[in-house]
Design a protein around this motif. Structure first.
Motif, mmCIF file in Angstrom:
data_model
loop_
_atom_site.group_PDB
_atom_site.id
_atom_site.type_symbol
_atom_site.label_atom_id
_atom_site.label_comp_id
_atom_site.label_asym_id
_atom_site.label_seq_id
_atom_site.Cartn_x
_atom_site.Cartn_y
_atom_site.Cartn_z
ATOM 1 N N GLU A 128 0.823 -1.209 0.000
ATOM 2 C CA GLU A 128 0.000 0.000 0.000
ATOM 3 C C GLU A 128 0.857 1.260 0.000
ATOM 4 O O GLU A 128 0.556 2.235 -0.686
ATOM 5 C CB GLU A 128 -0.918 -0.012 1.238
ATOM 6 N N PHE A 129 1.950 1.232 0.763
ATOM 7 C CA PHE A 129 2.876 2.369 0.794
ATOM 8 C C PHE A 129 3.441 2.630 -0.600
ATOM 9 O O PHE A 129 3.484 3.781 -1.060
ATOM 10 C CB PHE A 129 3.999 2.096 1.789
ATOM 11 N N ASN A 130 3.871 1.582 -1.279
ATOM 12 C CA ASN A 130 4.424 1.736 -2.624
ATOM 13 C C ASN A 130 3.392 2.294 -3.595
ATOM 14 O O ASN A 130 3.708 3.134 -4.444
ATOM 15 C CB ASN A 130 4.949 0.389 -3.127
ATOM 16 N N ARG A 131 2.159 1.828 -3.482
ATOM 17 C CA ARG A 131 1.099 2.332 -4.359
ATOM 18 C C ARG A 131 0.879 3.830 -4.152
ATOM 19 O O ARG A 131 0.740 4.600 -5.116
ATOM 20 C CB ARG A 131 -0.206 1.579 -4.088
ATOM 21 N N ILE A 132 0.894 4.257 -2.893
ATOM 22 C CA ILE A 132 0.691 5.676 -2.586
ATOM 23 C C ILE A 132 1.847 6.515 -3.123
ATOM 24 O O ILE A 132 1.636 7.599 -3.683
ATOM 25 C CB ILE A 132 0.526 5.868 -1.060
ATOM 26 N N MET A 133 3.088 6.023 -2.963
ATOM 27 C CA MET A 133 4.243 6.780 -3.453
ATOM 28 C C MET A 133 4.169 6.972 -4.968
ATOM 29 O O MET A 133 4.431 8.064 -5.489
ATOM 30 C CB MET A 133 5.541 6.061 -3.085
ATOM 31 N N LYS A 134 3.800 5.919 -5.679
ATOM 32 C CA LYS A 134 3.702 6.028 -7.140
ATOM 33 C C LYS A 134 2.584 6.979 -7.549
ATOM 34 O O LYS A 134 2.723 7.741 -8.509
ATOM 35 C CB LYS A 134 3.487 4.640 -7.746
ATOM 36 N N GLU A 135 1.497 6.937 -6.826
ATOM 37 C CA GLU A 135 0.371 7.827 -7.133
ATOM 38 C C GLU A 135 0.731 9.283 -6.884
ATOM 39 O O GLU A 135 0.391 10.166 -7.682
ATOM 40 C CB GLU A 135 -0.834 7.413 -6.284
ATOM 41 N N LEU A 136 1.436 9.547 -5.782
ATOM 42 C CA LEU A 136 1.820 10.922 -5.451
ATOM 43 C C LEU A 136 2.801 11.507 -6.461
ATOM 44 O O LEU A 136 2.868 12.733 -6.629
ATOM 45 C CB LEU A 136 2.433 10.974 -4.050
ATOM 46 N N HIS A 137 3.575 10.657 -7.114
ATOM 47 C CA HIS A 137 4.637 11.135 -7.993
ATOM 48 C C HIS A 137 4.364 10.893 -9.477
ATOM 49 O O HIS A 137 5.260 11.090 -10.299
ATOM 50 C CB HIS A 137 5.971 10.472 -7.607
ATOM 51 N N GLN A 138 3.150 10.517 -9.820
ATOM 52 C CA GLN A 138 2.867 10.202 -11.215
ATOM 53 C C GLN A 138 3.003 11.415 -12.137
ATOM 54 O O GLN A 138 3.254 11.263 -13.336
ATOM 55 C CB GLN A 138 1.461 9.595 -11.347
ATOM 56 N N ASP A 139 2.852 12.617 -11.584
ATOM 57 C CA ASP A 139 3.009 13.831 -12.391
ATOM 58 C C ASP A 139 4.288 14.596 -12.048
ATOM 59 O O ASP A 139 4.424 15.769 -12.391
ATOM 60 C CB ASP A 139 1.802 14.755 -12.203
ATOM 61 N N SER A 140 5.208 13.922 -11.370
ATOM 62 C CA SER A 140 6.451 14.570 -10.937
ATOM 63 C C SER A 140 7.667 13.803 -11.443
ATOM 64 O O SER A 140 8.649 13.622 -10.723
ATOM 65 C CB SER A 140 6.492 14.662 -9.400
ATOM 66 N N LEU A 141 7.599 13.344 -12.686
ATOM 67 C CA LEU A 141 8.652 12.492 -13.244
ATOM 68 C C LEU A 141 9.355 13.142 -14.421
ATOM 69 O O LEU A 141 10.007 12.465 -15.211
ATOM 70 C CB LEU A 141 8.062 11.140 -13.656
ATOM 71 N N GLY A 142 9.241 14.473 -14.546
ATOM 72 C CA GLY A 142 9.938 15.178 -15.615
ATOM 73 C C GLY A 142 9.116 15.390 -16.865
ATOM 74 O O GLY A 142 9.672 15.681 -17.928
ATOM 75 N N GLN A 143 7.794 15.261 -16.770
ATOM 76 C CA GLN A 143 6.941 15.508 -17.927
ATOM 77 C C GLN A 143 7.000 16.979 -18.331
ATOM 78 O O GLN A 143 7.312 17.843 -17.522
ATOM 79 C CB GLN A 143 5.488 15.125 -17.614
ATOM 80 N N PRO A 144 6.700 17.283 -19.606
ATOM 81 C CA PRO A 144 6.674 18.686 -20.046
ATOM 82 C C PRO A 144 5.712 19.517 -19.198
ATOM 83 O O PRO A 144 4.617 19.068 -18.861
ATOM 84 C CB PRO A 144 6.185 18.583 -21.497
ATOM 85 N N GLU A 145 6.156 20.711 -18.844
ATOM 86 C CA GLU A 145 5.352 21.590 -18.011
ATOM 87 C C GLU A 145 5.569 23.031 -18.457
ATOM 88 O O GLU A 145 6.702 23.471 -18.619
ATOM 89 C CB GLU A 145 5.741 21.410 -16.540
ATOM 90 N N LEU A 146 4.486 23.753 -18.640
ATOM 91 C CA LEU A 146 4.578 25.132 -19.105
ATOM 92 C C LEU A 146 5.128 26.054 -18.029
ATOM 93 O O LEU A 146 4.661 26.020 -16.884
ATOM 94 C CB LEU A 146 3.203 25.642 -19.544
ATOM 95 N N ARG A 147 6.103 26.876 -18.396
ATOM 96 C CA ARG A 147 6.627 27.877 -17.466
ATOM 97 C C ARG A 147 5.551 28.886 -17.105
ATOM 98 O O ARG A 147 5.474 29.348 -15.966
ATOM 99 C CB ARG A 147 7.819 28.599 -18.099
#
Length: 570
Positions: free
Chosen positions: A526-545
């Motif tokens: 469960e801990f691993n699932r939560i960590m992956k969920e929290l970071h799914q949008d924090s992995l270097g995807q394109p992001e507008l300045r």
């Protein structure tokens, strides 16, 4: 009698792997040593049987040899389980060593009152030394390592570098490059990445003022005593060549301006191009030399598009490291890369980091006291919010992650245990002991000192900025990068990796993830699932300045410095 006495003095030895010894309790070992000897009478009877039953019957003798030979061939011919590790020098520490932050008791007696913490560290480092001696050789499971989801790269949405300047900018370049009256001098300070930021802004300010830029002066770092000059760290000729159509870069003031008293200044935070012109241009035109100091974060992050592109051009194209530095960094990166993907960690665990952030390392009461005493003696070092307690800072995500927290996060995000990790950063408070949880869980754990050949780093001894440049090169070339805390290096590499095609960059979501670290009721799954969920949008995807005001284009190069034709970011 004399003969029996001599026989009694003879000693016999048997070689046993250290892992077997370590796995045997002291009582069991004592029982082995104290076991009663077999009587000599039974031994003589056995000998008598062999001499009378076997040696006098040749057929039986040859059959016995054939039988044991057949068993030996069967042993080697089949894949049998051997109860010994393929790395007999590796010693494994208890798994519960990383289940919680190391307390003061952990630094003392761990399993036995005669086994000290340093002994455990030496055992854990043994596997690290063994792996280094094998030249980063692959171990069992490396094939699965390369297939792990952890190494999967984010979708870059087709964004590529796009530094096309406007017609007005190109038309104005002729006048800027022909000007021989105005020369901008700058003094930059801080560590390598602070220097980079200030050099980027110095080029932009020179362009705003229509002046030539004298090669920036690097102020001697008061903390590390690094006296490196611009050309020691960066490729000066490349710098001049890349910027030849934007700003004229000169190595020194011309003779016509040597005796000129410069106009001096230190701009406030986040100034605009119009403020710079109104403040300095009239006197600059009259005197001919402007000297600026303390440029860190002085220039606004929200500039016209052409100046934002110039920022990217300087940061990502012009500021190439000097050839000896670049070549060594490339070699070390290749040594990491030669056996598969690798992760680069920028660990901020140095003593001054804990002092400045108002945080505690979590190693022991002793180290916490060292940090607190330093903060009391030098209150000016505290840069974090002074009205917050340590716990409040921690839960607000303002503190660096320690080795235990980095280990748990990496495991939660699916990093395989045989992942190769490059450690960038200064010496942590507590030395190698502070890194024990990481070394224990991820034995393929290396720094530039581990990977460099004898003498390779010697030319750069006491050159902190050059050592940081080597870390920068190896980190930028990694398959995955993660900082334990925000900072200039993390921000610079984030932008660099984005500009290179959005290579994976993990931004720890400290504020949201830390409460789960203290929730003992969560299962590992469960801990691993939560960590992956929290970071799914924090992995270097394109992001507008432009989503948020004040973002640095060298950290978020979209949309000014990167473009595509087929995708958009909502």
């Amino acid at each position: 009698m004399a003969k029996s006495k001599n026989n009694a003095k003879k000693l016999s030895y048997i070689s046993v792997p250290s892992q077997i010894i370590n796995s045997i309790s002291s009582s069991s070992l004592q029982s082995l040593l104290d076991s009663p000897k077999k009587s000599s009478r039974s031994t003589s009877r056995l000998f008598f049987f062999f001499t009378n039953s076997i040696f006098r019957r040749p057929r039986l003798w040859f059959f016995t040899l054939f039988f044991f030979g057949f068993l030996g061939m069967l042993k080697f011919g089949l894949t049998l389980n051997i109860p010994f590790s393929p790395h007999p020098c590796v010693t494994t520490l208890p798994q519960n060593m990383i289940s919680a932050p190391l307390s003061k008791s952990d630094l003392g007696v761990v399993r036995d009152k005669n086994i000290k913490y340093k002994d455990l560290l030496a055992q854990a480092l043994l596997s690290h030394v063994e792996l280094r001696a094998q030249g980063l050789d692959k171990v069992e499971g490396d094939g699965d390592d390369e297939k792990s989801e952890f190494w999967k790269q984010p979708d870059g949405l087709g964004y590529k570098p796009c530094l096309s300047f406007s017609r007005d900018y190109r038309r104005a370049s002729d006048g800027v490059l022909k000007d021989r009256r105005k020369y901008l001098m700058v003094v930059v300070s801080g560590g390598l990445n602070q220097q980079r930021n200030q050099i980027v802004d110095a080029v932009v300010i020179a362009r705003i003022l229509g002046a030539a830029l004298v090669v920036p002066i690097l102020q001697v770092n008061v903390i590390w005593g690094d006296e490196s000059e611009f050309g020691d760290i960066f490729d000066l000729e490349h710098f001049k060549r890349v910027l030849a159509n934007d700003v004229r870069v000169v190595s020194a003031l011309p003779s016509t301006h040597l005796m000129t008293k410069p106009v001096e200044g230190s701009p406030p935070l986040h100034v605009t191009p119009s403020w710079i012109r109104s403040r300095y241009l009239r006197r600059f035109n009259r005197e001919g030399v402007l000297l600026l100091r303390g440029l860190d974060s002085r220039l606004s992050k929200d500039l016209p598009s052409d100046l934002q592109k110039l920022r990217c051009k300087v940061a990502f194209n012009a500021l190439r490291f000097a050839q000896p530095v670049q070549e060594l960094g490339d070699r070390i990166a290749e040594r990491m890369k030669s056996k598969g993907p690798y992760l680069a960690l920028h660990l901020r665990m140095e003593k001054d980091v804990w002092v400045r952030t108002g945080c505690l390392p979590g190693l022991s009461d002793e180290f916490d006291e060292i940090v607190n005493n330093e903060r009391i003696q030098r209150p000016e070092l505290l840069t974090a919010r002074s009205n917050m307690t340590y716990h409040e800072r921690k839960m607000a995500g303002l503190c660096p992650l320690n080795a235990v927290e980095v280990t748990r996060l990496l495991k939660g995000l699916g990093a395989p245990n045989n992942a190769r990790i490059y450690w960038a950063g200064g010496q942590p408070l507590g030395g190698k002991e502070a890194l024990l949880p990481l070394i224990q869980e991820f034995p393929h754990f290396y720094s530039k000192e581990d990977l460099a050949l004898p003498g390779e780093l010697r030319p750069f001894a006491n050159k902190a900025s050059i050592m940081a440049a080597i870390d920068y090169i190896v980190s930028e070339k990694s398959d995955v990068f993660m900082p334990s805390h925000g900072g200039n290096m993390g921000h610079a590499i984030q932008g660099h990796r984005a500009f290179a095609g959005h290579k994976k960059y993990i931004t720890p979501n400290k504020r949201h993830m830390l409460p789960y670290f203290h929730n003992s009721s969560l299962s590992e799954e469960e801990f691993n699932r939560i960590m992956k969920e929290l970071h799914q949008d924090s992995l270097g995807q394109p992001e507008l300045r432009t989503i948020k005001a004040g973002r640095d284009v060298t950290k978020y190069p979209i949309p000014e410095c990167m473009c595509n034709d087929s995708h958009s970011i909502s």
